[in-house]
Design a protein around this motif. Structure first.
Motif, short mmCIF file in Angstrom:
data_model
loop_
_atom_site.label_atom_id
_atom_site.label_comp_id
_atom_site.label_asym_id
_atom_site.label_seq_id
_atom_site.Cartn_x
_atom_site.Cartn_y
_atom_site.Cartn_z
N ALA A 1 32.50 59.75 45.57
CA ALA A 1 32.11 59.39 43.87
C ALA A 1 32.78 57.84 43.87
O ALA A 1 32.23 57.23 43.00
N GLY A 2 33.93 57.69 43.99
CA GLY A 2 34.76 56.52 43.79
C GLY A 2 35.29 56.50 42.43
O GLY A 2 35.20 57.37 41.58
N ILE A 3 35.72 55.19 42.14
CA ILE A 3 36.27 55.02 40.90
C ILE A 3 35.32 55.02 39.49
O ILE A 3 35.77 55.26 38.46
N PHE A 4 33.98 54.84 39.98
CA PHE A 4 32.93 54.68 38.88
C PHE A 4 32.37 56.09 38.15
O PHE A 4 32.04 56.03 37.35
N PHE A 5 32.58 57.08 39.12
CA PHE A 5 31.77 58.35 39.12
C PHE A 5 32.75 59.46 38.88
O PHE A 5 32.14 60.45 38.94
N GLU A 6 34.19 59.24 38.79
CA GLU A 6 34.94 60.29 38.84
C GLU A 6 34.80 61.12 37.49
O GLU A 6 34.58 60.84 36.63
N VAL B 1 34.05 47.27 56.50
CA VAL B 1 34.16 47.20 55.05
C VAL B 1 33.48 47.85 54.25
O VAL B 1 33.98 48.52 53.31
N TYR B 2 32.18 48.36 54.51
CA TYR B 2 31.34 49.33 53.89
C TYR B 2 32.49 50.56 53.71
O TYR B 2 32.33 51.21 52.87
N VAL B 3 32.62 51.25 54.95
CA VAL B 3 33.33 52.43 55.15
C VAL B 3 34.58 52.55 54.31
O VAL B 3 34.97 53.43 53.56
N TRP B 4 35.22 51.35 54.26
CA TRP B 4 36.51 51.21 53.44
C TRP B 4 36.40 51.11 52.10
O TRP B 4 37.03 51.94 51.36
N LEU B 5 35.15 50.79 51.72
CA LEU B 5 34.53 50.42 50.11
C LEU B 5 34.21 51.98 49.85
O LEU B 5 34.34 52.08 48.52
N LEU B 6 33.78 52.79 50.67
CA LEU B 6 33.14 54.19 50.29
C LEU B 6 34.03 55.06 49.31
O LEU B 6 33.70 55.45 48.11
N SER B 7 35.34 55.13 49.64
CA SER B 7 36.48 55.84 49.12
C SER B 7 36.97 55.28 47.62
O SER B 7 37.41 55.92 46.95
N PHE B 8 36.70 53.85 47.69
CA PHE B 8 37.08 53.24 46.61
C PHE B 8 36.26 53.07 45.25
O PHE B 8 36.63 53.49 44.18
N ILE B 9 34.90 52.97 45.69
CA ILE B 9 33.81 52.35 44.70
C ILE B 9 32.67 53.25 44.62
O ILE B 9 32.02 53.64 43.89
N GLY B 10 32.75 54.29 45.69
CA GLY B 10 31.68 55.31 45.73
C GLY B 10 30.46 54.90 46.63
O GLY B 10 30.58 53.77 46.99
N PHE B 11 29.92 55.95 46.85
CA PHE B 11 28.69 55.88 47.93
C PHE B 11 27.58 54.80 47.31
O PHE B 11 27.58 53.80 48.20
#
Length: 157
Positions: free
Chosen positions: A152-157, A94-104
């Motif tokens: 970066a994900g959606i928060f820091f793009e 789940v962590y690896v999956w979340l990396l691309s969506f919400i950032g590191f």
């Protein structure tokens, strides 16, 4: 005569299978960058072969009706023994999956909080110091010093 196979045979086959899969994945890397992981994967494959050879010996003993003695931490695999590693694997997936969506950094905060919760850490200070300390260390070393681009994900793009 029992047709039961010892668990080491299954473990060895899984180790070899994962090693071969990852070895194939290294073909997409630059040749110099692929050498080290390929060397490690060859080593893991050899370990898998050794595990299979030991499993064959243990299977022969089982089929002859002998009871195997387990030393130290070794024990027959069962669902109770595998529960904790499988839950940890699920948290990591789940962590690896979340990396691309919400950032590191947001994903790492959620990962650390959920894993510390799963490990039943009660102290809020342990949560704060672990999460803040890890993220601060990664930011200072990898982002500031080494200029590594983290997802970066959606928060820091």
């Amino acid at each position: 005569m029992s047709s039961k196979l010892h668990q080491d045979l299954y473990v060895g086959v899984i180790v070899i299978g994962v090693s071969i899969f990852l070895f194939i994945k290294t073909f997409g890397l630059i040749e110099e960058a692929a050498r080290y992981p390929q060397g490690l994967l060859v080593l893991f494959t050899l370990f898998g072969i050794f595990i299979i050879l030991k499993g064959i010996k243990k299977t022969k003993l089982l089929r002859e009706g002998e009871e195997l003695k387990y030393d130290g931490d070794e024990a027959p695999l069962n669902i109770k023994l595998l529960k904790s590693p499988l839950i940890t694997l699920a948290i990591v997936v789940v962590y690896v999956w979340l990396l691309s969506f919400i950032g590191f950094f947001p994903a790492t905060i959620l990962f650390m909080a959920s894993y510390l919760g799963y490990m039943q850490v009660k102290s809020w200070k342990a949560y704060v110091f672990t999460i803040v300390g890890l993220n601060l260390f990664i930011y200072l070393v990898f982002v500031m010093q080494l200029n590594v681009q983290l997802p970066a994900g959606i928060f820091f793009e």
